[in-house]
Design a protein around this motif. Structure first.
Motif, PDB file in Angstrom:
ATOM      1  N   PRO A 181       0.813  -1.229   0.000  1.00  0.00           N
ATOM      2  CA  PRO A 181       0.000   0.000   0.000  1.00  0.00           C
ATOM      3  C   PRO A 181       0.843   1.274   0.000  1.00  0.00           C
ATOM      4  N   ARG A 182       1.957   1.261   0.702  1.00  0.00           N
ATOM      5  CA  ARG A 182       2.844   2.430   0.710  1.00  0.00           C
ATOM      6  C   ARG A 182       3.444   2.658  -0.674  1.00  0.00           C
ATOM      7  N   LEU A 183       3.778   1.587  -1.356  1.00  0.00           N
ATOM      8  CA  LEU A 183       4.292   1.708  -2.720  1.00  0.00           C
ATOM      9  C   LEU A 183       3.225   2.282  -3.654  1.00  0.00           C
ATOM     10  N   VAL A 184       1.987   1.854  -3.474  1.00  0.00           N
ATOM     11  CA  VAL A 184       0.886   2.399  -4.278  1.00  0.00           C
ATOM     12  C   VAL A 184       0.799   3.915  -4.089  1.00  0.00           C
ATOM     13  N   THR A 225      -2.786 -11.975   5.799  1.00  0.00           N
ATOM     14  CA  THR A 225      -2.174 -10.708   5.413  1.00  0.00           C
ATOM     15  C   THR A 225      -2.271 -10.499   3.908  1.00  0.00           C
ATOM     16  N   ILE A 226      -2.104 -11.563   3.124  1.00  0.00           N
ATOM     17  CA  ILE A 226      -2.268 -11.466   1.666  1.00  0.00           C
ATOM     18  C   ILE A 226      -3.654 -10.944   1.330  1.00  0.00           C
ATOM     19  N   ASP A 227      -4.671 -11.541   1.938  1.00  0.00           N
ATOM     20  CA  ASP A 227      -6.045 -11.110   1.667  1.00  0.00           C
ATOM     21  C   ASP A 227      -6.250  -9.650   2.066  1.00  0.00           C
ATOM     22  N   ALA A 228      -5.737  -9.270   3.229  1.00  0.00           N
ATOM     23  CA  ALA A 228      -5.923  -7.902   3.716  1.00  0.00           C
ATOM     24  C   ALA A 228      -5.231  -6.890   2.807  1.00  0.00           C
ATOM     25  N   VAL A 229      -4.024  -7.205   2.376  1.00  0.00           N
ATOM     26  CA  VAL A 229      -3.264  -6.286   1.522  1.00  0.00           C
ATOM     27  C   VAL A 229      -3.941  -6.124   0.168  1.00  0.00           C
ATOM     28  N   PHE A 230      -4.354  -7.227  -0.441  1.00  0.00           N
ATOM     29  CA  PHE A 230      -4.973  -7.126  -1.763  1.00  0.00           C
ATOM     30  C   PHE A 230      -6.360  -6.490  -1.692  1.00  0.00           C
ATOM     31  N   ASP A 231      -7.103  -6.724  -0.604  1.00  0.00           N
ATOM     32  CA  ASP A 231      -8.374  -6.019  -0.421  1.00  0.00           C
ATOM     33  C   ASP A 231      -8.137  -4.511  -0.356  1.00  0.00           C
ATOM     34  N   ARG A 232      -7.091  -4.109   0.353  1.00  0.00           N
ATOM     35  CA  ARG A 232      -6.787  -2.685   0.477  1.00  0.00           C
ATOM     36  C   ARG A 232      -6.344  -2.108  -0.868  1.00  0.00           C
ATOM     37  N   VAL A 233      -5.551  -2.867  -1.611  1.00  0.00           N
ATOM     38  CA  VAL A 233      -5.086  -2.389  -2.915  1.00  0.00           C
ATOM     39  C   VAL A 233      -6.266  -2.168  -3.861  1.00  0.00           C
ATOM     40  N   ILE A 234      -7.222  -3.099  -3.867  1.00  0.00           N
ATOM     41  CA  ILE A 234      -8.409  -2.949  -4.715  1.00  0.00           C
ATOM     42  C   ILE A 234      -9.214  -1.721  -4.291  1.00  0.00           C
ATOM     43  N   ASP A 247      -9.224  -5.495 -11.270  1.00  0.00           N
ATOM     44  CA  ASP A 247      -9.711  -6.103 -10.027  1.00  0.00           C
ATOM     45  C   ASP A 247      -9.608  -7.627 -10.102  1.00  0.00           C
ATOM     46  N   LYS A 248      -9.985  -8.183 -11.241  1.00  0.00           N
ATOM     47  CA  LYS A 248      -9.943  -9.634 -11.410  1.00  0.00           C
ATOM     48  C   LYS A 248      -8.523 -10.166 -11.230  1.00  0.00           C
ATOM     49  N   PHE A 249      -7.565  -9.500 -11.854  1.00  0.00           N
ATOM     50  CA  PHE A 249      -6.176  -9.951 -11.730  1.00  0.00           C
ATOM     51  C   PHE A 249      -5.706  -9.857 -10.282  1.00  0.00           C
ATOM     52  N   LEU A 250      -6.052  -8.777  -9.597  1.00  0.00           N
ATOM     53  CA  LEU A 250      -5.616  -8.602  -8.210  1.00  0.00           C
ATOM     54  C   LEU A 250      -6.218  -9.677  -7.308  1.00  0.00           C
ATOM     55  N   ARG A 251      -7.504  -9.972  -7.485  1.00  0.00           N
ATOM     56  CA  ARG A 251      -8.130 -11.018  -6.664  1.00  0.00           C
ATOM     57  C   ARG A 251      -7.494 -12.384  -6.919  1.00  0.00           C
ATOM     58  N   GLU A 252      -7.259 -12.676  -8.194  1.00  0.00           N
ATOM     59  CA  GLU A 252      -6.700 -13.989  -8.523  1.00  0.00           C
ATOM     60  C   GLU A 252      -5.209 -14.064  -8.191  1.00  0.00           C
ATOM     61  N   SER A 253      -4.536 -12.920  -8.127  1.00  0.00           N
ATOM     62  CA  SER A 253      -3.150 -12.910  -7.678  1.00  0.00           C
ATOM     63  C   SER A 253      -3.053 -13.310  -6.211  1.00  0.00           C
ATOM     64  N   ALA A 254      -3.996 -12.833  -5.413  1.00  0.00           N
ATOM     65  CA  ALA A 254      -4.011 -13.224  -3.996  1.00  0.00           C
ATOM     66  C   ALA A 254      -4.190 -14.728  -3.861  1.00  0.00           C
TER      67      ALA A 254
END
Length: 285
Positions: A181-184, A225-234, A247-254
């Motif tokens: 998230p900080r990188l974003v 933590t993976i789920d929490a980070v990717f939820d925040r990124v979305i 969004d699809k890529f981010l969810r499936e990346s998690a």
């Protein structure tokens, strides 16, 4: 993001069910200054002979006849090639959009200006952490982070003012997961767009991706933590932060980081393919 006429024509072909490669990645060199812990390119390609500029011109002619709209020049580190501007020109003068994928530490304004004048349309830079110590650990270069940041400034000065593509690629590993998230926020603030690449740690031939670095690998204890980070990124993407992935890529990346499996069907080489430094066709990397 804007697309060239040739890219839009290819999108139309795809809509009609006609195979039309949109994107080609050409590893123009096998050499690199870095020794990134997640990358195996220089080791796996050490026996290849790189194409000379004449052969690259012939390759550009073939790619152009195929109707390819976009080529990304990668490596290794493409800025190690003294004839890089000539290579960019070979593709751009045939109507192909040319972008560069770099580690950033050799990017200077004079070099980038020459590439822009040759027809380069944009640059993507690898950045995996904002910690100087962690970046040095990941890349094997003690002063990698300040040199990358200088390169980003140079790229922004040349390409950002002209509305060209400016991107950051970040490989998501156990070492930088909580930093994403900080990188974003950082990438958005400087006017770039972030593309997240999930660590490829599953079994495989290791041709491009270095396998087995336990420090980078995800364990079951990381899953929440993976789920929490990717939820925040979305959520950040929906709030307007510059995130390139869907969004699809981010969810499936998690899911990929937790299970090592994917749900999508690979469309390579109908939509995308890669070319090695010696000119070998690679339907998949």
């Amino acid at each position: 993001m804007s697309f060239s006429l040739r890219q839009n024509l290819n999108f139309g072909k795809i809509f009609l069910g006609i195979p039309a490669p949109i994107y080609v990645q050409f590893a123009i060199t096998k050499s690199c200054l870095m020794h990134c812990r997640m990358c195996n390119v220089t080791r796996s390609r050490q026996d290849e002979t790189e194409l000379d500029i004449g052969q690259i011109g012939a390759l550009a002619e073939v790619i152009g006849r195929m109707g390819v709209g976009l080529i990304v020049l990668s490596g290794g580190e493409p800025l190690l090639r003294a004839d890089l501007a000539e290579a960019v020109r070979a593709f751009s003068r045939r109507g192909i959009t040319v972008r560069l994928q770099s580690n950033g530490i050799l990017m200077r304004q004079d070099v980038l200006q020459e590439l822009y004048d040759a027809g380069l349309n944009g640059i993507t830079v690898s950045l995996h952490s904002l910690s100087e110590q962690k970046t040095a650990h990941l890349t094997g270069i003690a002063d990698a982070l300040p040199r990358i940041l200088d390169g980003l400034c140079a790229a922004g000065g040349i390409f950002g003012k002209r509305g060209r593509i400016l991107g950051i690629n970040t490989v998501v590993s156990a070492l930088n997961l909580t930093e994403i998230p900080r990188l974003v926020e950082f990438v958005t603030r400087i006017g770039f767009s972030l593309s997240l690449i999930p660590l490829h740690g599953a079994s495989g031939d290791g041709h491009i991706v270095r396998k087995g670095d336990r420090e980078l690998m995800f364990l079951p204890r990381h899953h929440k933590t993976i789920d929490a980070v990717f939820d925040r990124v979305i959520a950040m993407k929906h709030a307007g932060f510059n995130i390139y992935n869907s969004d699809k890529f981010l969810r499936e990346s998690a899911e990929f980081l937790k299970t090592g499996g994917v749900r999508w069907q690979c469309r390579s080489p109908r939509l995308y393919f890669s070319i090695s430094p010696s000119g070998r066709f690679l339907p998949c990397v």
